[in-house]
Design a protein around this motif. Structure first.
Motif, PDB file in Angstrom:
ATOM      1  N   ASN A 721      48.631  54.020  63.750  1.00 33.17           N
ATOM      2  CA  ASN A 721      48.174  52.651  63.969  1.00 33.17           C
ATOM      3  C   ASN A 721      46.776  52.435  63.400  1.00 33.17           C
ATOM      4  O   ASN A 721      46.509  51.440  62.700  1.00 33.17           O
ATOM      5  CB  ASN A 721      48.158  52.334  65.470  1.00 33.17           C
ATOM      6  N   LEU A 722      45.877  53.355  63.701  1.00 36.03           N
ATOM      7  CA  LEU A 722      44.497  53.210  63.238  1.00 36.03           C
ATOM      8  C   LEU A 722      44.405  53.295  61.716  1.00 36.03           C
ATOM      9  O   LEU A 722      43.656  52.544  61.080  1.00 36.03           O
ATOM     10  CB  LEU A 722      43.612  54.295  63.872  1.00 36.03           C
ATOM     11  N   PHE A 723      45.184  54.204  61.133  1.00 32.20           N
ATOM     12  CA  PHE A 723      45.143  54.337  59.679  1.00 32.20           C
ATOM     13  C   PHE A 723      45.542  53.030  59.012  1.00 32.20           C
ATOM     14  O   PHE A 723      44.837  52.534  58.122  1.00 32.20           O
ATOM     15  CB  PHE A 723      46.076  55.454  59.216  1.00 32.20           C
ATOM     16  N   TRP A 724      46.675  52.459  59.447  1.00 33.93           N
ATOM     17  CA  TRP A 724      47.137  51.243  58.791  1.00 33.93           C
ATOM     18  C   TRP A 724      46.219  50.067  59.087  1.00 33.93           C
ATOM     19  O   TRP A 724      46.046  49.187  58.234  1.00 33.93           O
ATOM     20  CB  TRP A 724      48.573  50.925  59.204  1.00 33.93           C
ATOM     21  N   ALA A 725      45.623  50.040  60.282  1.00 35.71           N
ATOM     22  CA  ALA A 725      44.699  48.950  60.594  1.00 35.71           C
ATOM     23  C   ALA A 725      43.462  49.022  59.694  1.00 35.71           C
ATOM     24  O   ALA A 725      43.029  48.008  59.119  1.00 35.71           O
ATOM     25  CB  ALA A 725      44.290  49.017  62.065  1.00 35.71           C
ATOM     26  N   ALA A 759      54.655  47.095  67.450  1.00 36.94           N
ATOM     27  CA  ALA A 759      56.042  47.539  67.265  1.00 36.94           C
ATOM     28  C   ALA A 759      56.111  49.041  67.016  1.00 36.94           C
ATOM     29  O   ALA A 759      57.007  49.721  67.524  1.00 36.94           O
ATOM     30  CB  ALA A 759      56.672  46.778  66.096  1.00 36.94           C
ATOM     31  N   ASN A 760      55.164  49.564  66.261  1.00 37.96           N
ATOM     32  CA  ASN A 760      55.134  51.011  66.021  1.00 37.96           C
ATOM     33  C   ASN A 760      54.930  51.766  67.326  1.00 37.96           C
ATOM     34  O   ASN A 760      55.555  52.808  67.570  1.00 37.96           O
ATOM     35  CB  ASN A 760      54.011  51.344  65.034  1.00 37.96           C
ATOM     36  N   SER A 761      54.068  51.238  68.187  1.00 37.62           N
ATOM     37  CA  SER A 761      53.834  51.885  69.481  1.00 37.62           C
ATOM     38  C   SER A 761      55.075  51.836  70.352  1.00 37.62           C
ATOM     39  O   SER A 761      55.384  52.793  71.076  1.00 37.62           O
ATOM     40  CB  SER A 761      52.665  51.196  70.201  1.00 37.62           C
ATOM     41  N   LEU A 762      55.807  50.740  70.283  1.00 36.82           N
ATOM     42  CA  LEU A 762      56.992  50.592  71.125  1.00 36.82           C
ATOM     43  C   LEU A 762      58.093  51.580  70.751  1.00 36.82           C
ATOM     44  O   LEU A 762      59.025  51.798  71.540  1.00 36.82           O
ATOM     45  CB  LEU A 762      57.532  49.165  71.040  1.00 36.82           C
ATOM     46  N   ARG A 763      58.003  52.195  69.593  1.00 37.83           N
ATOM     47  CA  ARG A 763      58.981  53.220  69.234  1.00 37.83           C
ATOM     48  C   ARG A 763      58.933  54.389  70.201  1.00 37.83           C
ATOM     49  O   ARG A 763      59.914  55.119  70.377  1.00 37.83           O
ATOM     50  CB  ARG A 763      58.723  53.710  67.809  1.00 37.83           C
ATOM     51  N   LEU A 764      57.771  54.560  70.875  1.00 40.46           N
ATOM     52  CA  LEU A 764      57.645  55.638  71.845  1.00 40.46           C
ATOM     53  C   LEU A 764      58.568  55.429  73.045  1.00 40.46           C
ATOM     54  O   LEU A 764      58.872  56.381  73.765  1.00 40.46           O
ATOM     55  CB  LEU A 764      56.197  55.741  72.338  1.00 40.46           C
ATOM     56  N   ARG A 765      58.996  54.180  73.269  1.00 39.34           N
ATOM     57  CA  ARG A 765      59.903  53.927  74.398  1.00 39.34           C
ATOM     58  C   ARG A 765      61.233  54.638  74.222  1.00 39.34           C
ATOM     59  O   ARG A 765      61.962  54.859  75.186  1.00 39.34           O
ATOM     60  CB  ARG A 765      60.147  52.418  74.531  1.00 39.34           C
ATOM     61  N   ARG A 766      61.555  55.003  72.981  1.00 42.32           N
ATOM     62  CA  ARG A 766      62.824  55.696  72.732  1.00 42.32           C
ATOM     63  C   ARG A 766      62.660  57.212  72.741  1.00 42.32           C
ATOM     64  O   ARG A 766      63.640  57.931  72.549  1.00 42.32           O
ATOM     65  CB  ARG A 766      63.387  55.259  71.378  1.00 42.32           C
ATOM     66  N   PHE A 767      61.428  57.692  72.966  1.00 44.75           N
ATOM     67  CA  PHE A 767      61.185  59.131  72.933  1.00 44.75           C
ATOM     68  C   PHE A 767      62.064  59.850  73.955  1.00 44.75           C
ATOM     69  O   PHE A 767      62.129  59.478  75.120  1.00 44.75           O
ATOM     70  CB  PHE A 767      59.716  59.431  73.234  1.00 44.75           C
ATOM     71  N   GLY A 768      62.728  60.909  73.497  1.00 44.48           N
ATOM     72  CA  GLY A 768      63.488  61.755  74.396  1.00 44.48           C
ATOM     73  C   GLY A 768      64.882  61.285  74.723  1.00 44.48           C
ATOM     74  O   GLY A 768      65.665  62.007  75.334  1.00 44.48           O
TER      75      GLY A 768
END
Length: 772
Positions: A721-725, A759-768
């Protein structure tokens, strides 16, 4: 610092604030800097949660803190105290009042939305009407302005009127935030948006007013000098981005809200021999309550009657039900799947496991990882620099081309493209989503610093008993060595061991109780890591390790040693029994390796960690367990006393290792605190959990691997996130300054960057989920 100086240090407490009106990382930086000017005050402000954790020293009131935030241009208030009737107390971890008993309104706890304002000045519901108006009016403004075929005489006046509500009412959240900060001689990302929109509209209005006939003829005469469509469309894009952002961030916080809703709402207690249903918040210590099949357990306690299987997946993340019987502990919010239970409450209100989980998750989400400081530092000086670049762009274009239109277009594009909302969201939204998902999986990340620590850890110490193995020893054999038979050896040993809480002692006592029975004991003594002594039937009985016997003047012959080695070679834990100064037998106990321990250790190795087995057992037992789970023979620390665990951690650190430690007992707490990363098994003691950085609420070593994987994945997401920002702004500003970027496209790109970060952060909701 001397003891006297330490004693003179003012005591502190921690409060949590709701803060309205913050819109970006610059706001966060302003609030933290202002609060930091109060002597001894330290603050960590969270943008998505619009909250702050503030450490307040003695001598400064909570109201002073609130007034300081209000004077900065924002609106602060203490987080709401739960409704009357809930068991509330000060949390040792955070210092503020919490009661996260099941059934409590989740909006009244950290991490849940407790007011009608989210980041960027409103919830999705509050932004929706402004967005709808902007879309409805911006569409004709854009079409008429951009397509000559749709133009009509004096169309400029029409689009100017249509754009006016968009740049005023629809854009009001931006203007309001910019105005509040301007009154305090400060600027934020909203300053850039407000200036860009106002400049585009006013420039167009002035051009039209000074030349009323410029759009008198369709498709002819200077319409390119009007930027009403830029002002309207930029506003629409930014509102759309923030609307989507508000929705996405609400989803990011859903995990904690769902966690806090897990608890039971009512409990059926036994009062005066009758069953009475009461709200769960009225439970008190010692209440006995009924849990029928299919009901949730109301609070933490232990079973006093009945037998059942408990589905603890919502708390621990483990899918298989756990069998419970009389005297077994149970956790509030878990589900009783079969038999009827009577449970005695041992923890209520803010003491419960669920409440502790909520506090730890909220504490982690409200904190700030070191990586986040970079964004804060950049944002603090970014806005003034961008305004300066915009003015410089306008002047340079004007001087080099003499074209006011081109100069203005480039300057407005710089203002719009530069707004780095994505920077302010990159870290907290990733942290919010990652810790929330962890809570769903039964993994509690105590603070943001933990994410950094998991990245550098290269060695993990695993306490054998209770972590790698079940920790439930059972007597396998009793080997007599003297005139006493095996039954009598077990009876005498069981009598003295029954007075000890050690698992080995309890296993021997249980075997004796189930067999020959327990005799009364007197003059009991215990030595941690050594053994026990007592008087049984007038005889002095010792049970323990060889060192304990020899330390008490009992000689072990070569034959005795050979018998011991023979037992130990089977992988058993061997305990000596001596009566009146002579060895009379050896009791062998065996522990079983947990299902999945080998696979979990393989996962840890795949993560680049070197697993080391740590145990107080003898080297032969430790080596056998290590071989069974895939740990190298040289990576076994055997016969380690409780105080030696800290030394083991220190030794590895001295050798240059960055050490994680996983354990579950009171005697693990110091080692967990000493380790670079302490991981407590949730089945363990409160002391161990308090000392740790990560807690897995289950009893499965695989969750330790999952915890490290999730922490590293969360950190990687934040870094992405920080890199792209940063990359986006680094590229966007010079492109806009060179006149290669239309302000409308800049507005769309800026809004998209924020949405993409969330949206990139929300991908963590699918972790595991792929493994569950």
């Amino acid at each position: 610092m001397s003891t006297e100086e330490l004693l003179r240090q003012p005591s502190t407490h921690v409060i949590e604030l709701d803060i309205e009106g913050m819109t970006c990382a610059s706001c966060v930086g302003r609030v933290e800097r202002k609060l930091g000017k109060l002597d001894g005050v330290q603050a960590s402000v969270n943008l998505p949660l619009e909250s702050a954790q503030v450490s307040v020293p003695e001598g400064i009131s909570d109201q002073q803190v609130i007034d300081t935030v209000n004077a900065t241009g924002y609106k602060a208030r203490l987080k709401p105290v739960p409704s009357p009737g809930l068991d509330t107390r000060t949390s040792d971890m955070s210092g503020h009042v919490h009661a996260m008993q099941g059934g409590q309104d989740p909006d009244a706890v950290p991490g849940a939305d407790s007011h009608d304002h989210t980041n960027h000045g409103g919830t999705a519901a509050a932004l929706r009407p402004r967005l709808v108006l902007a879309v409805v009016l911006s569409a004709p403004v854009f079409l008429i302005s951009m397509f000559p075929a749709l133009q009509f005489p004096h169309w400029g006046w029409v689009v100017g009127v249509l754009a006016l509500p968009v740049v005023t009412w629809s854009a009001w959240p931006f203007h309001r935030a910019a105005g509040i900060n301007a009154r305090h001689l400060a600027s934020t990302m909203d300053t850039l948006v407000s200036l860009g929109v106002i400049a585009a509209y006013l420039f167009s209005a002035v051009m039209l007013a000074t030349n009323p006939t410029m759009t008198a003829h369709p498709g002819m005469g200077g319409h390119a000098e009007l930027y009403f469509e830029v002002a309207a469309v930029v506003t629409t894009f930014l509102l759309l981005g923030r609307y989507l952002e508000a929705n996405a961030k609400a989803r990011a916080g859903d995990a904690l809200k769902a966690l806090l809703r897990l608890g039971a709402k009512d409990a059926t207690v036994i009062r005066g021999g009758s069953e009475v249903k009461i709200p769960v918040d009225e439970l008190v210590h010692g209440d006995v309550f009924v849990v029928r099949p299919g009901e949730k357990i109301a609070t933490d306690g232990f079973v006093v009657e009945g037998r059942s299987a408990i589905d603890a997946s919502l708390i621990t993340g483990e899918s298989l039900p756990v069998d419970v019987d009389v005297d077994d502990t149970v956790t509030g919010a878990t589900l009783n799947t079969s038999g009827r239970l009577l449970v005695k409450a041992t923890r209520v209100g803010s003491e419960t496991t669920l409440a502790q989980m909520g506090r730890l998750v909220s504490q982690a989400q409200s904190g700030k990882a070191p990586i986040a400081r970079l964004a804060d530092r950049v944002s603090a000086v970014f806005v003034p620099i961008v305004i300066g670049i915009s003015l410089l762009t306008f002047l340079l274009w004007l001087l080099t081309t003499g074209n006011v239109q081109d100069a203005f277009t480039a300057a407005v594009a710089v203002l719009v493209i530069a707004c780095p909302c994505a920077l302010g969201l990159a870290t907290p939204v990733g942290l919010l989503t990652g810790t929330g998902r962890g809570a769903q999986l039964g993994i509690l990340i105590k603070g943001p610093q933990v994410l950094e620590d998991t990245r550098t850890v290269d060695t993990i110490l695993l306490d054998k008993t209770g972590t790698v193995t079940t920790g439930k020893l059972a007597v396998a054999r009793t080997r007599p060595l003297d005139t006493l038979d095996a039954i009598e050896v077990l009876r005498l040993a069981g009598a003295v061991e029954a007075a000890s809480e050690h698992p080995i002692a309890q296993a021997i006592a249980h075997a004796a109780k189930s067999g020959p029975g327990l005799a009364p004991v007197s003059d009991f003594e215990s030595a941690p890591g050594g053994g026990v002594r007592g008087t049984v039937d007038g005889q002095t009985v010792l049970a323990g390790r060889a060192g304990w016997l020899t330390g008490n003047g009992i000689a072990l012959t070569a034959a005795h040693q050979a018998a011991l080695e023979e037992e130990q070679n089977t992988g058993a834990t061997a305990i000596w029994v001596a009566v009146d100064g002579r060895p009379v037998g050896i009791i062998s106990l065996e522990d079983t390796i947990k299902d999945g321990s080998r696979a979990a250790i393989a996962r840890l190795q795949a993560l680049g960690l070197r697993p080391i087995l740590l145990t107080g057992d003898n080297a032969a037992v430790a080596a056998q367990v290590a071989a069974a789970v895939g740990i190298a023979a040289q990576d076994v620390f055997a016969e380690v006393l409780p105080e030696g665990k800290v030394e083991a951690v220190k030794r590895l650190q001295t050798e240059g290792a960055t050490v994680a430690m996983a354990g579950d007992g009171v005697n693990d707490a110091a080692a967990l605190a000493q380790a670079d990363l302490g991981i407590a098994m949730g089945s363990g003691t409160d002391v161990a959990i308090e000392a740790a950085d990560l807690t897995v609420m289950g009893n499965d070593l695989g969750q330790v691997a999952t915890a490290i994987e999730l922490s590293r994945k969360t950190l990687a997401t934040i870094k992405t996130n920080l890199f792209w920002a940063f990359f986006y702004n680094a590229i966007g500003i010079p492109v806009a300054a060179l006149g290669l970027l239309n302000p409308m496209i800049a507005g769309a790109a800026m809004a998209a960057s924020s949405v993409l970060v969330v949206a990139n952060s929300l991908r963590l909701r699918r972790f595991g989920r792929q493994t569950r």
